[in-house]
Design a protein around this motif. Structure first.
Motif, PDB file in Angstrom:
ATOM      1  N   ASP A   1      -9.543  12.925  -3.333  1.00 14.07           N
ATOM      2  CA  ASP A   1      -9.116  13.608  -2.109  1.00 14.07           C
ATOM      3  C   ASP A   1      -7.873  12.925  -1.543  1.00 14.07           C
ATOM      4  OD1 ASP A   1     -11.084  15.517  -2.167  1.00 14.07           O
ATOM      5  OD2 ASP A   1     -12.349  14.573  -0.651  1.00 14.07           O
ATOM      6  N   PRO A   2      -7.112  13.623  -0.686  1.00 16.07           N
ATOM      7  CA  PRO A   2      -5.927  13.008  -0.080  1.00 16.07           C
ATOM      8  C   PRO A   2      -6.292  11.816   0.812  1.00 16.07           C
ATOM      9  CG  PRO A   2      -5.891  15.386   0.208  1.00 16.07           C
ATOM     10  CD  PRO A   2      -7.247  15.032  -0.339  1.00 16.07           C
ATOM     11  N   VAL A   3      -5.402  10.835   0.847  1.00 14.51           N
ATOM     12  CA  VAL A   3      -5.543   9.665   1.708  1.00 14.51           C
ATOM     13  C   VAL A   3      -4.459   9.767   2.768  1.00 14.51           C
ATOM     14  CG1 VAL A   3      -5.463   7.146   1.836  1.00 14.51           C
ATOM     15  CG2 VAL A   3      -6.390   8.264  -0.213  1.00 14.51           C
ATOM     16  N   ASP A   4      -4.860   9.713   4.043  1.00 13.25           N
ATOM     17  CA  ASP A   4      -3.915   9.805   5.154  1.00 13.25           C
ATOM     18  C   ASP A   4      -3.534   8.394   5.589  1.00 13.25           C
ATOM     19  OD1 ASP A   4      -2.534  10.189   7.519  1.00 13.25           O
ATOM     20  OD2 ASP A   4      -3.910  11.735   8.262  1.00 13.25           O
ATOM     21  N   GLU A   5      -2.254   8.057   5.457  1.00 16.17           N
ATOM     22  CA  GLU A   5      -1.820   6.710   5.794  1.00 16.17           C
ATOM     23  C   GLU A   5      -1.877   6.416   7.287  1.00 16.17           C
ATOM     24  OE1 GLU A   5       2.408   5.876   5.010  1.00 16.17           O
ATOM     25  OE2 GLU A   5       2.578   8.013   4.557  1.00 16.17           O
ATOM     26  N   ALA A   6      -2.143   7.431   8.118  1.00 15.64           N
ATOM     27  CA  ALA A   6      -2.226   7.217   9.558  1.00 15.64           C
ATOM     28  C   ALA A   6      -3.504   6.479   9.961  1.00 15.64           C
ATOM     29  CB  ALA A   6      -2.154   8.560  10.295  1.00 15.64           C
ATOM     30  N   TYR A   7      -4.549   6.573   9.153  1.00 17.72           N
ATOM     31  CA  TYR A   7      -5.795   5.870   9.481  1.00 17.72           C
ATOM     32  C   TYR A   7      -5.614   4.377   9.267  1.00 17.72           C
ATOM     33  CZ  TYR A   7      -8.250  10.337   9.663  1.00 17.72           C
ATOM     34  OH  TYR A   7      -8.655  11.596   9.990  1.00 17.72           O
ATOM     35  N   GLN A   8      -6.259   3.592  10.117  1.00 18.02           N
ATOM     36  CA  GLN A   8      -6.169   2.139  10.044  1.00 18.02           C
ATOM     37  C   GLN A   8      -7.552   1.540   9.808  1.00 18.02           C
ATOM     38  OE1 GLN A   8      -3.149   0.337  10.391  1.00 18.02           O
ATOM     39  NE2 GLN A   8      -2.360   2.408  10.118  1.00 18.02           N
ATOM     40  N   HIS A   9      -7.594   0.430   9.092  1.00 18.69           N
ATOM     41  CA  HIS A   9      -8.846  -0.305   8.887  1.00 18.69           C
ATOM     42  C   HIS A   9      -9.407  -0.679  10.250  1.00 18.69           C
ATOM     43  CE1 HIS A   9     -11.407  -3.753   7.941  1.00 18.69           C
ATOM     44  NE2 HIS A   9     -11.605  -3.121   6.805  1.00 18.69           N
TER      45      HIS A   9
ATOM     46  N   TRP B   1      -0.538   9.750  -2.738  1.00 23.30           N
ATOM     47  CA  TRP B   1      -1.503   9.634  -1.640  1.00 23.30           C
ATOM     48  C   TRP B   1      -2.812  10.353  -1.951  1.00 23.30           C
ATOM     49  CZ3 TRP B   1      -0.902   5.870   1.745  1.00 23.30           C
ATOM     50  CH2 TRP B   1       0.378   5.329   1.867  1.00 23.30           C
ATOM     51  N   ILE B   2      -3.264  10.246  -3.201  1.00 26.56           N
ATOM     52  CA  ILE B   2      -4.551  10.787  -3.647  1.00 26.56           C
ATOM     53  C   ILE B   2      -5.451   9.616  -4.005  1.00 26.56           C
ATOM     54  CG2 ILE B   2      -5.730  12.190  -5.413  1.00 26.56           C
ATOM     55  CD1 ILE B   2      -4.021  13.850  -3.487  1.00 26.56           C
ATOM     56  N   CYS B   3      -6.686   9.629  -3.509  1.00 30.38           N
ATOM     57  CA  CYS B   3      -7.645   8.564  -3.791  1.00 30.38           C
ATOM     58  C   CYS B   3      -7.989   8.563  -5.281  1.00 30.38           C
ATOM     59  CB  CYS B   3      -8.911   8.769  -2.960  1.00 30.38           C
ATOM     60  SG  CYS B   3     -10.210   7.563  -3.282  1.00 30.38           S
ATOM     61  N   GLY B   4      -7.916   7.408  -5.897  1.00 32.11           N
ATOM     62  CA  GLY B   4      -8.215   7.271  -7.312  1.00 32.11           C
ATOM     63  C   GLY B   4      -9.698   7.365  -7.628  1.00 32.11           C
ATOM     64  N   LEU B   5     -10.562   7.403  -6.616  1.00 33.45           N
ATOM     65  CA  LEU B   5     -12.001   7.481  -6.850  1.00 33.45           C
ATOM     66  C   LEU B   5     -12.574   8.856  -6.509  1.00 33.45           C
ATOM     67  CD1 LEU B   5     -12.948   3.920  -5.586  1.00 33.45           C
ATOM     68  CD2 LEU B   5     -12.893   4.727  -7.952  1.00 33.45           C
ATOM     69  N   CYS B   6     -12.279   9.361  -5.300  1.00 33.57           N
ATOM     70  CA  CYS B   6     -12.852  10.664  -4.912  1.00 33.57           C
ATOM     71  C   CYS B   6     -11.898  11.827  -5.151  1.00 33.57           C
ATOM     72  CB  CYS B   6     -13.310  10.641  -3.454  1.00 33.57           C
ATOM     73  SG  CYS B   6     -11.972  10.726  -2.236  1.00 33.57           S
TER      74      CYS B   6
ATOM     75  N   THR C   1       0.839  -1.196   0.000  1.00 32.03           N
ATOM     76  CA  THR C   1       0.000   0.000   0.000  1.00 32.03           C
ATOM     77  C   THR C   1       0.872   1.242   0.000  1.00 32.03           C
ATOM     78  OG1 THR C   1      -1.721  -1.198   1.195  1.00 32.03           O
ATOM     79  CG2 THR C   1      -1.845   1.204   1.237  1.00 32.03           C
ATOM     80  N   GLU C   2       1.975   1.205   0.754  1.00 33.56           N
ATOM     81  CA  GLU C   2       2.875   2.355   0.818  1.00 33.56           C
ATOM     82  C   GLU C   2       3.482   2.644  -0.557  1.00 33.56           C
ATOM     83  OE1 GLU C   2       2.938  -0.241   2.995  1.00 33.56           O
ATOM     84  OE2 GLU C   2       1.960   0.868   4.624  1.00 33.56           O
TER      85      GLU C   2
ATOM     86  N   ASP D   1       0.246  -1.984 -12.522  1.00 32.89           N
ATOM     87  CA  ASP D   1      -0.399  -1.129 -13.518  1.00 32.89           C
ATOM     88  C   ASP D   1      -1.926  -1.264 -13.512  1.00 32.89           C
ATOM     89  OD1 ASP D   1      -0.374  -3.694 -14.582  1.00 32.89           O
ATOM     90  OD2 ASP D   1      -0.028  -3.012 -16.634  1.00 32.89           O
ATOM     91  N   ASN D   2      -2.470  -2.169 -12.701  1.00 32.34           N
ATOM     92  CA  ASN D   2      -3.919  -2.333 -12.618  1.00 32.34           C
ATOM     93  C   ASN D   2      -4.458  -1.997 -11.230  1.00 32.34           C
ATOM     94  OD1 ASN D   2      -6.494  -3.096 -13.726  1.00 32.34           O
ATOM     95  ND2 ASN D   2      -6.355  -4.976 -12.524  1.00 32.34           N
ATOM     96  N   VAL D   3      -3.656  -1.363 -10.386  1.00 33.06           N
ATOM     97  CA  VAL D   3      -4.129  -0.984  -9.053  1.00 33.06           C
ATOM     98  C   VAL D   3      -3.933   0.509  -8.834  1.00 33.06           C
ATOM     99  CG1 VAL D   3      -3.746  -3.258  -8.012  1.00 33.06           C
ATOM    100  CG2 VAL D   3      -1.934  -1.535  -7.905  1.00 33.06           C
ATOM    101  N   ARG D   4      -4.709   1.028  -7.905  1.00 40.48           N
ATOM    102  CA  ARG D   4      -4.588   2.436  -7.517  1.00 40.48           C
ATOM    103  C   ARG D   4      -4.918   2.551  -6.033  1.00 40.48           C
ATOM    104  NH1 ARG D   4      -9.862   4.353 -10.929  1.00 40.48           N
ATOM    105  NH2 ARG D   4     -11.292   2.856  -9.998  1.00 40.48           N
ATOM    106  N   LEU D   5      -4.467   3.629  -5.443  1.00 39.48           N
ATOM    107  CA  LEU D   5      -4.740   3.906  -4.042  1.00 39.48           C
ATOM    108  C   LEU D   5      -6.135   4.506  -3.911  1.00 39.48           C
ATOM    109  CD1 LEU D   5      -3.409   4.051  -1.159  1.00 39.48           C
ATOM    110  CD2 LEU D   5      -3.139   6.484  -1.654  1.00 39.48           C
ATOM    111  N   THR D   6      -6.877   4.068  -2.902  1.00 36.20           N
ATOM    112  CA  THR D   6      -8.181   4.650  -2.602  1.00 36.20           C
ATOM    113  C   THR D   6      -8.367   4.682  -1.093  1.00 36.20           C
ATOM    114  OG1 THR D   6      -9.327   2.516  -2.608  1.00 36.20           O
ATOM    115  CG2 THR D   6      -9.247   3.711  -4.705  1.00 36.20           C
ATOM    116  N   HIS D   7      -9.387   5.406  -0.649  1.00 34.76           N
ATOM    117  CA  HIS D   7      -9.853   5.267   0.728  1.00 34.76           C
ATOM    118  C   HIS D   7     -10.570   3.919   0.801  1.00 34.76           C
ATOM    119  CE1 HIS D   7      -9.958   9.767   0.344  1.00 34.76           C
ATOM    120  NE2 HIS D   7      -9.343   9.645   1.513  1.00 34.76           N
TER     121      HIS D   7
END
Length: 163
Positions: A53-61, A46-51, A37-38, A84-90
């Protein structure tokens, strides 16, 4: 003995079976790469590929704002598990998207309409659809604004429930 008479598998057994099927599907779709993920977060700034907006890596599932990896072309649709087929999201945006894919062109919309036409209960509805309207609705459904609004609702519920 009917299926109703069979003992239901424990959740952990069902989850293991689901995970095994997903891994098999990933392997059959093509190459699989290791990534973190990092690594994907740094690549995507660290930008969500859907919304968007920035994604803060400090939040945990299970916080809906936590970082998550989304497959652009879903595994169920034949996508590969590669960088090449993945992106970062919230996590909340990823969960909202689920396996739905925005319609990109008239051919995709026509194919989806043809599937609906084959389902007797949906035939009348499908006959009323215009492919141009299907594309417009699909793109509105997958808009960054909608993902932002849905994420805000998830965050509000998460905080209200005090998790």
């Amino acid at each position: 003995m009917s299926n109703a008479d069979l003992p239901r598998p424990r959740r952990s057994e069902a989850k293991r079976a689901q995970d095994r099927r997903r891994r098999e599907r990933m392997r059959s779709n093509g190459s699989v790469e290791r990534y973190t993920t990092e690594e994907i977060g740094a690549r995507d700034d660290w930008i969500c590929g859907l919304c968007q907006d920035p994604v803060d890596e400090a939040y945990q599932h299970p916080d809906p704002r936590s970082p998550s990896i989304d497959h652009v072309r879903t595994i169920t649709a034949g996508g590969t598990d590669t960088r090449d087929n993945v992106r970062l999201t919230h996590w909340g945006c990823n969960h909202e998207r689920n396996a739905s894919i925005p319609l990109a062109n008239i051919e995709e919309a026509a194919t989806q309409r043809a599937v609906l036409l084959r389902i007797p209960a949906l035939r009348a509805y499908a006959e009323s659809l215009r492919v141009e309207d299907m594309i417009r609705r699909s793109q509105a459904f997958h808009s960054p604004e909608r993902y932002r609004a849905k994420l805000a609702c998830r965050v509000e519920r998460y905080e209200r429930e005090g998790r």
